[in-house]
Design an enzyme around this catalytic site. Structure first.
Site, PDB file in Angstrom:
ATOM      1  CB  CYS B 106      -0.891   0.004   1.227  1.00  0.00           C
ATOM      2  SG  CYS B 106      -1.684  -1.583   1.580  1.00  0.00           S
ATOM      3  CB  ALA B 107       3.646   1.878  -2.277  1.00  0.00           C
ATOM      4  CB  ALA B 108       0.030   5.912  -3.214  1.00  0.00           C
ATOM      5  N   GLY B 111       6.384   7.782   0.472  1.00  0.00           N
ATOM      6  CA  GLY B 111       7.408   8.115   1.470  1.00  0.00           C
ATOM      7  C   GLY B 111       8.141   6.876   1.965  1.00  0.00           C
ATOM      8  CE  LYS B 112       4.766   4.415   6.703  1.00  0.00           C
ATOM      9  NZ  LYS B 112       3.704   5.310   6.122  1.00  0.00           N
ATOM     10  CG  ASP B 130      -1.879   2.977  -3.253  1.00  0.00           C
ATOM     11  OD1 ASP B 130      -1.338   3.039  -2.138  1.00  0.00           O
ATOM     12  OD2 ASP B 130      -3.065   3.293  -3.465  1.00  0.00           O
ATOM     13  CG  ASP B 177       1.951   2.357   6.168  1.00  0.00           C
ATOM     14  OD1 ASP B 177       1.956   2.271   7.407  1.00  0.00           O
ATOM     15  OD2 ASP B 177       1.712   3.416   5.572  1.00  0.00           O
ATOM     16  CB  CYS B 230      -1.104   6.294  10.994  1.00  0.00           C
ATOM     17  SG  CYS B 230      -2.267   6.501   9.650  1.00  0.00           S
TER      18      CYS B 230
END
Lengths: 177, 302
Positions: B106-108, B111-112, B130, B177, B230
């Site tokens: 889940c990359a967009a 940043g990570k 993503d 993430d 988060c």
């Protein structure tokens, strides 16, 4: 896109997928496609970026003349969104490197790099064109650079013609600094 | 702040927690070592009069004293990237190595994913996926600005992700993430709790379970999967990892990170979770004056 240009023994470029560039022009199977050898030679001839800089990278075409540089693993062809970064535009009279490529690999360049003092560097990053009469090198695409933290740091690609340096920094990358 | 009341029984010094949640967060950036070393980046910031404080747990994370971190030379050159301090934790816990195959499912906005590439010296393959095509353009923009050449970007649902398109059929490491209810981002985004409901938590938890299961299946035996969100909701954190423990071959493992945090929960409401979930980390805003985060590290077993 002329109908009379359809080749007899080669395929047309499929703009929707990534195809790895052939090693040499002799191995070309797609009409008009640049070879790895030509791309590496271009960076060497124009900017004196040593060819070995690219030993661990592969080059790909997706979209008409859009060349990508990639360090990862991939089969060819491949239909995904992106691999690595766009580095060069071919299929036009003068090949044109991207600003992102200049920032990533431009520090290996020792030719056609124009050093800009602070105010000029800011204007270049903001996308402004500016007069530049002292440049006595080649016309065409240059790497704009400035001194940052003790080293010359490439900012992006500029086009030098008729005593003018035109910033080629794309809109989305321009910044008021 | 009302939705956070449910965490009163599990958060130490709950009043300090609420106070921290109400305080806005300053600008944090991560140094992108693909473009410049830590020393050179600090020198460039000094040269242009931008003040910063280096995070004790990670010298590549800076708190910047500027209102416009995007209008600095270091940002323009991709030496720095705006990224919340705790958001830099999961890639450090995943600890990818140069040359490996890593999946950020889940990359967009990237940043990570770019942090993973930097930790691998931009060598190897980071597949940044993503499901949201709109967010893919932000991911691509950031990847190119930060000079990550080892990144491949795909647009698919991670829950039924296929590796058939590649030359390999499993990853060494995977970062999940997960999309979440984002309670921990309240300091950055005061609207974060506006659409909060238990129904929303339970529906996003279902998606999280599907993504984490696929991540474990796509990672080689002995490989590592990091699950992070988060948010504070146990339904989206411990319960999701618990589901993975029950349905896939994996175990929760320890990790070291030089930040203060609380251990993961072993019970919530009427649910009980495996004891090993104590090895997960609950990072609360009052602990390190950051946003909130949950991180669990899993090892894929036979």
């Amino acid at each position: 896109m002329g109908e009379d240009s359809s080749p007899t023994e080669t395929e047309q470029n499929d703009g929707q997928r990534f195809d790895r560039l052939p090693e040499t022009p002799d191995e070309r199977t797609v009409e008009g496609r640049a070879s790895r050898e030509e791309v590496v030679e271009y960076f060497d001839d124009r900017f004196e970026i040593p060819p070995e800089t690219f030993d661990d990278y592969t080059f790909w075409e997706k979209g008409a003349g859009k060349i990508w540089i990639y360090a990862g693993e991939s089969p060819s062809p491949l239909e995904i969104e992106a691999i690595g970064m766009t580095c060069l535009r071919t299929r036009q009279e003068h090949w044109k490197p991207t600003t992102d490529f200049a920032q990533r690999f431009g520090r290996h360049a020792s030719s056609c790099v124009v050093e800009l003092e602070d105010d000029r560097a800011k204007r270049f990053a903001a996308g402004e064109d500016q007069d530049l009469e002292r440049w006595d090198g080649d016309w065409g695409y240059l790497i704009g650079a400035h001194e940052l933290a003790g080293e010359l740091e490439p900012i992006g690609i500029g086009l030098y013609v008729h005593g003018e340096l035109r910033s080629m920094v794309p809109k989305g990358r321009q910044r008021e600094l | 702040m009302e939705p956070l009341e449910r965490y009163r029984p599990i958060v130490d010094d709950f009043e300090a927690f609420l106070e921290a949640c109400a305080r806005p967060l300053g600008s944090a950036v991560r140094i992108n070592t693909i473009k410049a070393s830590v020393d050179r980046t600090l020198e460039a910031l000094d040269e242009h009069g931008v003040a910063y404080e280096q995070a004790a747990w990670n010298p590549r994370v800076l708190r910047l004293e500027t209102d416009s971190p995007g209008s600095t030379w270091t940002s323009f050159h991709g030496f720095t990237h705006g990224q919340e301090e705790v958001s830099a934790v999961p890639p450090v816990v995943l600890d990818p190595q140069p040359g490996e195959r890593v999946w950020d499912c889940c990359a967009a906005p990237g940043g990570k994913a770019t942090q993973l590439a930097a930790r691998m010296d931009d060598r190897g393959t980071v597949v940044a996926n993503d499901s949201n095509l709109g967010r893919i353009s932000a991911l691509r923009f950031n990847a190119e600005r930060l000079g990550a050449t080892s990144l491949a970007v795909t647009n698919d649902d991670a829950r039924n992700y296929s590796l058939e398109r590649f030359t390999f059929d499993e990853f060494d490491r995977t970062l999940v993430d997960a999309p979440c209810s984002c309670e921990g981002t309240i300091r950055k985004n005061p609207d974060a709790l506006d659409n909060w409901s238990e129904g929303q938590i339970s529906s996003v938890a279902g998606i999280q379970k599907g993504i984490l299961r696929r991540a474990i299946q796509a990672t080689r035996e002995g490989g590592t999967v990091v699950y992070s969100t988060c948010t504070f909701a146990p339904e989206e954190n411990e319960a999701v990892v618990q589901h993975a423990l029950e349905t896939e071959s994996c175990r929760v493992v320890d990790f070291d990170i030089g930040l203060e945090y609380a251990p993961g929960l072993t019970e919530w409401d009427d649910e009980e979770y495996d004891e090993s979930l104590e090895r997960a980390a609950r990072i609360y805003p009052h602990h390190n004056d950051t946003g909130g985060f949950f991180v669990a590290k899993l090892e894929v077993s036979a």
